[in-house]
Design a protein around this motif. Structure first.
Motif, mmCIF file in Angstrom:
data_model
loop_
_atom_site.group_PDB
_atom_site.id
_atom_site.type_symbol
_atom_site.label_atom_id
_atom_site.label_comp_id
_atom_site.label_asym_id
_atom_site.label_seq_id
_atom_site.Cartn_x
_atom_site.Cartn_y
_atom_site.Cartn_z
ATOM 1 N N GLY A 90 5.823 101.027 19.169
ATOM 2 C CA GLY A 90 6.722 100.737 18.059
ATOM 3 C C GLY A 90 8.130 100.436 18.530
ATOM 4 N N ASN A 91 8.612 101.188 19.512
ATOM 5 C CA ASN A 91 9.956 100.963 20.040
ATOM 6 C C ASN A 91 10.084 99.582 20.669
ATOM 7 O OD1 ASN A 91 10.679 103.543 19.264
ATOM 8 N ND2 ASN A 91 10.360 104.436 21.289
ATOM 9 N N GLU A 92 9.037 99.150 21.353
ATOM 10 C CA GLU A 92 9.075 97.843 22.015
ATOM 11 C C GLU A 92 9.147 96.715 20.988
ATOM 12 O OE1 GLU A 92 9.310 95.322 25.271
ATOM 13 O OE2 GLU A 92 9.290 97.512 25.306
ATOM 14 N N VAL A 93 8.294 96.783 19.968
ATOM 15 C CA VAL A 93 8.302 95.738 18.937
ATOM 16 C C VAL A 93 9.634 95.764 18.178
ATOM 17 C CG1 VAL A 93 7.171 94.859 16.854
ATOM 18 C CG2 VAL A 93 5.793 95.781 18.713
ATOM 19 N N ALA A 94 10.146 96.952 17.881
ATOM 20 C CA ALA A 94 11.414 97.069 17.159
ATOM 21 C C ALA A 94 12.578 96.507 17.968
ATOM 22 C CB ALA A 94 11.682 98.526 16.792
ATOM 23 N N ALA A 95 12.567 96.676 19.278
ATOM 24 C CA ALA A 95 13.635 96.127 20.124
ATOM 25 C C ALA A 95 13.629 94.598 20.057
ATOM 26 C CB ALA A 95 13.471 96.600 21.567
ATOM 27 N N TRP A 96 12.442 93.999 20.100
ATOM 28 C CA TRP A 96 12.345 92.546 19.973
ATOM 29 C C TRP A 96 12.791 92.109 18.574
ATOM 30 C CZ3 TRP A 96 10.647 88.639 23.362
ATOM 31 C CH2 TRP A 96 10.315 89.093 24.648
ATOM 32 N N TRP A 97 12.456 92.914 17.563
ATOM 33 C CA TRP A 97 12.856 92.590 16.193
ATOM 34 C C TRP A 97 14.384 92.587 16.070
ATOM 35 C CZ3 TRP A 97 11.832 90.400 11.838
ATOM 36 C CH2 TRP A 97 12.538 90.738 10.683
ATOM 37 N N MET A 98 15.052 93.546 16.685
ATOM 38 C CA MET A 98 16.507 93.600 16.602
ATOM 39 C C MET A 98 17.153 92.397 17.292
ATOM 40 S SD MET A 98 17.461 96.038 14.673
ATOM 41 C CE MET A 98 19.202 96.241 15.062
ATOM 42 N N MET A 99 16.549 91.907 18.371
ATOM 43 C CA MET A 99 17.060 90.680 18.999
ATOM 44 C C MET A 99 16.907 89.499 18.048
ATOM 45 S SD MET A 99 16.091 90.906 23.059
ATOM 46 C CE MET A 99 14.325 91.114 22.842
ATOM 47 N N PHE A 100 15.798 89.469 17.326
ATOM 48 C CA PHE A 100 15.553 88.415 16.339
ATOM 49 C C PHE A 100 16.589 88.497 15.206
ATOM 50 C CE2 PHE A 100 13.348 87.048 12.416
ATOM 51 C CZ PHE A 100 13.020 85.744 12.762
ATOM 52 N N VAL A 101 16.865 89.707 14.735
ATOM 53 C CA VAL A 101 17.860 89.894 13.677
ATOM 54 C C VAL A 101 19.229 89.410 14.156
ATOM 55 C CG1 VAL A 101 19.097 91.611 12.276
ATOM 56 C CG2 VAL A 101 16.624 91.811 12.585
#
Length: 196
Positions: A90-101
Protein backbone atom coordinates in the motif's frame (compact mmCIF):
# COMPACT_ATOMS: atom_id res chain seq x y z
CA UNK A 1 -9.73 -1.50 11.60
CA UNK A 2 -7.02 -1.22 8.95
CA UNK A 3 -8.09 0.01 5.54
CA UNK A 4 -5.61 -2.32 3.98
CA UNK A 5 -7.46 -5.59 3.55
CA UNK A 6 -5.33 -8.70 3.46
CA UNK A 7 -6.75 -11.61 1.57
CA UNK A 8 -4.84 -14.86 1.62
CA UNK A 9 -5.08 -18.36 0.30
CA UNK A 10 -3.37 -21.48 1.61
CA UNK A 11 0.35 -20.78 1.89
CA UNK A 12 1.37 -24.40 1.76
CA UNK A 13 2.07 -26.58 -1.26
CA UNK A 14 0.16 -29.84 -1.49
CA UNK A 15 1.96 -32.95 -2.64
CA UNK A 16 0.10 -35.64 -4.53
CA UNK A 17 1.79 -39.02 -4.80
CA UNK A 18 0.94 -41.65 -7.38
CA UNK A 19 1.15 -45.11 -5.82
CA UNK A 20 3.64 -47.33 -7.58
CA UNK A 21 2.23 -50.64 -8.77
CA UNK A 22 3.89 -54.00 -7.85
CA UNK A 23 4.79 -54.51 -11.51
CA UNK A 24 7.06 -51.47 -11.44
CA UNK A 25 9.35 -52.78 -8.68
CA UNK A 26 12.45 -52.30 -10.86
CA UNK A 27 11.72 -48.56 -11.42
CA UNK A 28 14.72 -46.48 -10.50
CA UNK A 29 14.76 -43.50 -8.14
CA UNK A 30 14.35 -40.84 -10.88
CA UNK A 31 11.22 -42.57 -12.21
CA UNK A 32 9.79 -42.67 -8.68
CA UNK A 33 10.40 -38.98 -8.28
CA UNK A 34 8.68 -38.27 -11.59
CA UNK A 35 5.49 -39.80 -10.13
CA UNK A 36 5.29 -36.94 -7.62
CA UNK A 37 3.54 -33.75 -8.66
CA UNK A 38 3.47 -30.49 -6.73
CA UNK A 39 0.57 -28.09 -7.03
CA UNK A 40 1.51 -24.50 -7.73
CA UNK A 41 1.35 -22.73 -4.38
CA UNK A 42 -1.29 -19.98 -4.42
CA UNK A 43 1.01 -17.93 -2.18
CA UNK A 44 3.44 -17.47 -5.08
CA UNK A 45 0.96 -16.64 -7.83
CA UNK A 46 0.61 -12.93 -8.71
CA UNK A 47 -2.90 -11.55 -8.39
CA UNK A 48 -4.79 -8.58 -9.83
CA UNK A 49 -5.90 -6.03 -7.23
CA UNK A 50 -8.10 -2.95 -7.55
CA UNK A 51 -6.87 -0.08 -5.41
CA UNK A 52 -8.52 3.12 -4.17
CA UNK A 53 -6.61 5.81 -2.24
CA UNK A 54 -7.65 8.79 -0.11
CA UNK A 55 -5.19 11.31 1.34
CA UNK A 56 -6.36 13.78 4.02
CA UNK A 57 -4.64 16.96 5.07
CA UNK A 58 -3.38 16.72 8.64
CA UNK A 59 -5.70 18.46 11.09
CA UNK A 60 -3.95 21.26 12.96
CA UNK A 61 -3.96 21.90 16.70
CA UNK A 62 -7.06 24.12 16.36
CA UNK A 63 -9.16 21.26 15.00
CA UNK A 64 -10.24 21.80 11.41
CA UNK A 65 -8.51 25.19 11.10
CA UNK A 66 -11.54 26.17 8.97
CA UNK A 67 -10.49 23.91 6.08
CA UNK A 68 -9.67 20.30 5.64
CA UNK A 69 -8.56 19.01 2.25
CA UNK A 70 -8.76 15.53 0.80
CA UNK A 71 -7.63 14.03 -2.51
CA UNK A 72 -9.27 10.76 -3.57
CA UNK A 73 -9.11 8.43 -6.52
CA UNK A 74 -12.41 8.44 -8.40
CA UNK A 75 -11.92 5.07 -10.05
CA UNK A 76 -9.83 2.04 -9.04
CA UNK A 77 -6.21 1.53 -10.01
CA UNK A 78 -5.50 -1.94 -11.38
CA UNK A 79 -2.31 -3.41 -9.90
CA UNK A 80 -0.62 -6.79 -10.18
CA UNK A 81 0.61 -7.83 -6.76
CA UNK A 82 0.95 -10.83 -4.47
CA UNK A 83 -2.01 -12.93 -3.34
CA UNK A 84 -1.59 -11.45 0.14
CA UNK A 85 -0.90 -7.72 0.47
CA UNK A 86 0.91 -5.97 3.31
CA UNK A 87 1.24 -2.33 4.31
CA UNK A 88 4.46 -2.07 2.28
CA UNK A 89 2.47 -2.73 -0.91
CA UNK A 90 0.00 0.00 0.00
CA UNK A 91 2.81 2.42 0.83
CA UNK A 92 4.45 1.81 -2.53
CA UNK A 93 1.28 2.43 -4.55
CA UNK A 94 0.45 5.50 -2.42
CA UNK A 95 3.91 6.99 -3.03
CA UNK A 96 3.41 6.68 -6.79
CA UNK A 97 -0.08 8.18 -6.37
CA UNK A 98 1.33 11.23 -4.58
CA UNK A 99 3.79 11.79 -7.45
CA UNK A 100 0.81 11.65 -9.82
CA UNK A 101 -1.10 14.17 -7.67
CA UNK A 102 1.93 16.49 -7.70
CA UNK A 103 1.98 16.46 -11.52
CA UNK A 104 -1.78 16.53 -12.23
CA UNK A 105 -3.10 18.65 -9.36
CA UNK A 106 -0.28 20.86 -8.03
CA UNK A 107 -2.54 23.09 -5.92
CA UNK A 108 -4.21 20.20 -4.02
CA UNK A 109 -0.74 18.68 -3.69
CA UNK A 110 0.42 21.86 -1.93
CA UNK A 111 -2.61 21.66 0.39
CA UNK A 112 -1.47 18.17 1.43
CA UNK A 113 2.22 19.02 1.81
CA UNK A 114 2.12 22.14 3.99
CA UNK A 115 4.23 22.09 7.19
CA UNK A 116 1.33 20.21 8.85
CA UNK A 117 1.60 17.52 6.17
CA UNK A 118 -1.06 14.90 5.60
CA UNK A 119 -2.45 11.86 7.35
CA UNK A 120 -1.17 8.42 6.24
CA UNK A 121 -2.91 7.55 2.96
CA UNK A 122 -5.89 5.24 3.30
CA UNK A 123 -5.37 2.49 0.74
CA UNK A 124 -7.99 -0.10 -0.20
CA UNK A 125 -6.97 -3.31 -1.99
CA UNK A 126 -9.92 -5.36 -3.24
CA UNK A 127 -10.38 -8.28 -5.62
CA UNK A 128 -12.78 -6.46 -7.92
CA UNK A 129 -13.31 -2.87 -9.01
CA UNK A 130 -16.88 -3.00 -7.64
CA UNK A 131 -15.70 -4.12 -4.18
CA UNK A 132 -13.08 -1.37 -4.08
CA UNK A 133 -15.62 1.31 -5.07
CA UNK A 134 -18.23 0.04 -2.62
CA UNK A 135 -15.85 -0.03 0.38
CA UNK A 136 -14.37 3.36 -0.53
CA UNK A 137 -17.77 4.98 -0.92
CA UNK A 138 -19.11 3.38 2.28
CA UNK A 139 -16.26 4.92 4.27
CA UNK A 140 -17.06 8.38 2.89
CA UNK A 141 -13.97 8.93 0.76
CA UNK A 142 -16.00 10.26 -2.18
CA UNK A 143 -17.64 12.93 0.01
CA UNK A 144 -16.40 16.10 1.64
CA UNK A 145 -15.61 15.88 5.34
CA UNK A 146 -18.76 16.50 7.37
CA UNK A 147 -16.74 17.47 10.44
CA UNK A 148 -15.20 20.62 8.89
CA UNK A 149 -17.42 23.33 7.44
CA UNK A 150 -14.83 24.43 4.89
CA UNK A 151 -13.71 21.02 3.72
CA UNK A 152 -12.71 20.40 0.13
CA UNK A 153 -12.66 17.11 -1.80
CA UNK A 154 -10.58 16.78 -4.95
CA UNK A 155 -11.25 13.66 -6.98
CA UNK A 156 -8.77 12.52 -9.62
CA UNK A 157 -9.33 10.01 -12.39
CA UNK A 158 -6.71 7.31 -12.76
CA UNK A 159 -6.72 6.49 -16.50
CA UNK A 160 -3.32 8.14 -17.02
CA UNK A 161 -1.84 6.97 -13.72
CA UNK A 162 1.24 4.81 -14.33
CA UNK A 163 2.52 2.43 -11.66
CA UNK A 164 5.84 0.72 -12.28
CA UNK A 165 6.20 -1.90 -9.56
CA UNK A 166 9.69 -2.24 -8.10
CA UNK A 167 11.46 -5.61 -8.10
CA UNK A 168 9.84 -8.00 -5.66
CA UNK A 169 6.50 -6.18 -5.49
CA UNK A 170 4.58 -9.36 -6.30
CA UNK A 171 6.16 -11.14 -3.31
CA UNK A 172 4.23 -11.42 -0.07
CA UNK A 173 7.42 -10.45 1.81
CA UNK A 174 7.93 -7.21 -0.15
CA UNK A 175 9.36 -4.57 2.17
CA UNK A 176 10.90 -7.10 4.56
CA UNK A 177 14.16 -7.52 2.67
CA UNK A 178 17.23 -7.25 4.92
CA UNK A 179 19.58 -4.33 4.35
CA UNK A 180 22.48 -5.10 1.97
CA UNK A 181 25.70 -6.24 3.62
CA UNK A 182 28.08 -3.41 4.50
CA UNK A 183 25.40 -0.72 4.27
CA UNK A 184 24.46 1.45 7.25
CA UNK A 185 20.72 2.00 7.55
CA UNK A 186 19.98 5.59 8.60
CA UNK A 187 17.11 4.71 10.92
CA UNK A 188 19.42 2.48 12.95
CA UNK A 189 22.06 5.17 13.52
CA UNK A 190 22.68 6.40 17.04
CA UNK A 191 21.58 10.00 17.76
CA UNK A 192 24.08 12.72 16.95
CA UNK A 193 25.87 13.68 20.19
CA UNK A 194 24.51 16.86 21.74
CA UNK A 195 21.09 16.62 20.05
CA UNK A 196 17.76 15.64 21.53
Amino acid sequence: MSKLTTLSNCACAIALAASPSPASAQDNRSEEQSNWTWDQSDSQTPKTWYVMIAVHQAVGPAGCDTYRYKVSTIDPIEVTGPPEVRSAHGNEVAAWWMMFVRERAPIPYRWLTTPAGHEPPEVYFRQSAEEAMEAFRADGHLRQSRSCSGSKLVGLRTQSFQFTPPPGFTDVDFGLEPAPQGVTVARDLAPVPGTL
